[in-house]
Scaffold this active site. Structure first.
Site, PDB file in Angstrom:
ATOM      1  N   TYR A  19      20.705  82.614  14.058  1.00  0.00           N
ATOM      2  CA  TYR A  19      20.430  83.127  12.715  1.00  0.00           C
ATOM      3  C   TYR A  19      19.080  82.649  12.186  1.00  0.00           C
ATOM      4  O   TYR A  19      18.718  81.487  12.384  1.00  0.00           O
ATOM      5  CB  TYR A  19      21.511  82.652  11.741  1.00  0.00           C
ATOM      6  CG  TYR A  19      22.853  83.314  11.925  1.00  0.00           C
ATOM      7  CD1 TYR A  19      22.991  84.694  11.826  1.00  0.00           C
ATOM      8  CD2 TYR A  19      23.982  82.535  12.154  1.00  0.00           C
ATOM      9  CE1 TYR A  19      24.239  85.284  11.980  1.00  0.00           C
ATOM     10  CE2 TYR A  19      25.229  83.126  12.295  1.00  0.00           C
ATOM     11  CZ  TYR A  19      25.360  84.503  12.209  1.00  0.00           C
ATOM     12  OH  TYR A  19      26.580  85.074  12.347  1.00  0.00           O
ATOM     13  N   LYS A  24      39.873  53.864   2.190  1.00  0.00           N
ATOM     14  CA  LYS A  24      39.904  54.990   1.243  1.00  0.00           C
ATOM     15  C   LYS A  24      39.526  56.294   1.968  1.00  0.00           C
ATOM     16  O   LYS A  24      38.999  56.251   3.086  1.00  0.00           O
ATOM     17  CB  LYS A  24      38.962  54.715   0.072  1.00  0.00           C
ATOM     18  CG  LYS A  24      37.509  54.546   0.473  1.00  0.00           C
ATOM     19  CD  LYS A  24      36.692  54.000  -0.687  1.00  0.00           C
ATOM     20  CE  LYS A  24      35.235  53.843  -0.287  1.00  0.00           C
ATOM     21  NZ  LYS A  24      34.453  53.130  -1.310  1.00  0.00           N
TER      22      LYS A  24
HETATM   23  C1  LIG Z   1      33.917  52.012  -0.640  1.00  0.00           C
HETATM   24  C2  LIG Z   1      33.887  50.643  -1.183  1.00  0.00           C
HETATM   25  C3  LIG Z   1      33.657  49.548  -0.345  1.00  0.00           C
HETATM   26  C4  LIG Z   1      33.310  49.709   1.133  1.00  0.00           C
HETATM   27  O1  LIG Z   1      31.998  50.193   1.227  1.00  0.00           O
HETATM   28  P1  LIG Z   1      31.265  50.353   2.641  1.00  0.00           P
HETATM   29  O2  LIG Z   1      29.849  50.602   2.315  1.00  0.00           O
HETATM   30  O3  LIG Z   1      31.913  51.510   3.312  1.00  0.00           O
HETATM   31  O4  LIG Z   1      31.494  49.084   3.379  1.00  0.00           O
HETATM   32  C5  LIG Z   1      33.731  48.285  -0.879  1.00  0.00           C
HETATM   33  N1  LIG Z   1      33.989  48.100  -2.198  1.00  0.00           N
HETATM   34  C6  LIG Z   1      34.191  49.134  -3.040  1.00  0.00           C
HETATM   35  C7  LIG Z   1      34.447  48.860  -4.478  1.00  0.00           C
HETATM   36  C8  LIG Z   1      34.137  50.432  -2.565  1.00  0.00           C
HETATM   37  O5  LIG Z   1      34.341  51.455  -3.403  1.00  0.00           O
END
Ligand SMILES: *Cc1c(COP(=O)(O)O)cnc(C)c1O
Length: 374
Positions: free
Chosen positions: A252, A35
């Site tokens: 800064y 994702k």
């Molecule tokens: C993002 C996600 C994962 C993976 O999570 P990580 O902590 O990056 O391994 C797994 N299951 C769902 C439903 C997610 O949304």
């Protein structure tokens, strides 16, 4: 010449990390989670490294279509399922597995006319209180899902709230109690579940962040023993040097004041590249392969580092902001965030290269050092 900043993506590191996941969960199939455009790495760039995974999980329909167009024939899981009726047509035509987390999504399936029924993963809210049916409502949802003509198989899925700090039994016990007489493939574990909870591996694991070499806890040393490699290296170079006297300040807000004479390197990387502005003095940076520290405030296009441990560094010396020498979580943690966010937030203006398969981060640094010398 563009600015010297570059993000280098290492598909080989992902292949290696996926192999480690397989060793840790030998009896499970693997949904590789890509994702957010593969956590900022670029789905197309890392796609070849996913060949050994059993499925790909994501949540944007456009990304699902891109993955099919790349030639992926194995399952694709939509982690949030569908949002409107038109999505079901796409899920049908691209053979997507959809998670189903609410009654409204069951209604959409009930109304759908598909060419072929879909595989679904029915999501239980076992305590995360984000998506899913509550345990008391799960049996009924499961029976309804199984009765729908648009549904071919019903898998059983849940998500952990704190698999990264040890306690999952409170959720797992609920899940097991409700599903004990339900057939169906089970999927529970994110990266933290893969690393620390073999009891939750089940039929399919869903690792995301560890495929990219980052820590599910956001703390680099928590994953130090697993042999994971960084899939993204953010490098730049020193573009200026200042020698400052005791009592002088840098940058800064004058947040850093020298208490001794210091050689300071100015690096072409700032918050407009995705480096966190909240990184404090002391955040690690590697200059010419030597670890040193950030000093003063990060500005939009530049940041400043202490060259005391690297006296031979000069204009043109390569700098690793994160990668295998400085873990992304070592930058994230003092900045009040996690590696996930930094990887996803790499700015569009940063040129991205894909490392050839033999490249390691060290070779990349050596190469850029040579090109400076030559
Ligand atoms: C993002 C996600 C994962 C993976 O999570 P990580 O902590 O990056 O391994 C797994 N299951 C769902 C439903 C997610 O949304």
């Amino acid at each position: 010449m563009p600015r010297p900043i570059t993000a280098r993506i290492h598909p080989e590191a992902i292949r290696h990390n996926l192999g480690l996941v397989r060793q840790m969960a030998p009896d499970s199939r693997v949904w590789s989670v890509v994702k957010a455009n593969a956590y900022g790495h670029g789905i197309e760039r890392i796609y070849p490294a996913l060949a050994q995974s059993d499925g790909i999980a994501l949540l944007d329909l456009d990304e699902a279509v891109r993955v099919r167009e790349l030639g992926w024939t194995k399952p694709i899981l939509l982690l949030e399922g569908i949002f409107e009726p038109a999505d079901l047509e796409l899920a049908d035509s691209h053979r997507l597995t959809v998670s189903v987390h609410c009654e409204e999504q069951l209604d959409l399936l009930a109304a759908a006319k598909l060419q072929q029924p879909l595989d679904i993963m029915l999501k239980m809210n076992s305590g995360m209180n984000r998506l899913g049916f509550r345990p008391y409502a799960y049996q009924k949802a499961w029976e309804r899902a199984r009765s729908l003509a648009a549904v071919r198989s019903v898998g059983l899925m849940s998500h952990f709230a704190n698999a990264d700090d040890g306690a999952i039994d409170w959720q797992l016990d609920q899940f097991d109690a409700v599903t004990q007489d339900m057939p169906g493939e089970q999927s529970l574990s994110n990266s933290a579940g893969v690393l620390w909870h073999p009891r939750a591996h089940r039929d399919w694991v869903r690792p995301g962040t560890i495929l990219y070499g980052a820590s599910p806890t956001g703390v680099a040393h928590h994953i130090a023993g697993f042999g994971l490699r960084a899939a993204m290296t953010l490098t730049s170079r020193i573009i200026g040097i200042q020698t400052i006297a005791p009592q002088e300040t840098i940058g800064y807000g004058r947040t850093f004041q020298a208490d001794q004479p210091l050689r300071i390197g100015v690096v072409a990387c700032g918050y407009a590249d995705g480096y966190p502005r909240h990184a404090p003095t002391g955040t690690p940076v590697a200059v010419g392969g030597v670890r040193t520290r950030l000093v003063g405030r990060v500005s939009m296009d530049m940041l400043t580092v202490d060259l005391t441990p690297c006296p031979s560094a000069g204009v043109g010396t390569p700098v690793e902001l994160w990668g295998d020498q400085v873990k992304v979580d070592e930058v994230a943690e003092p900045s009040g965030t996690i590696g996930y966010e930094l990887m996803c937030a790499l700015a569009r203006r940063v040129p991205v290269e894909v490392a050839a398969s033999a490249d390691t981060a060290d070779e990349a640094i050596a190469q850029s050092a040579e090109s400076v010398a030559g």
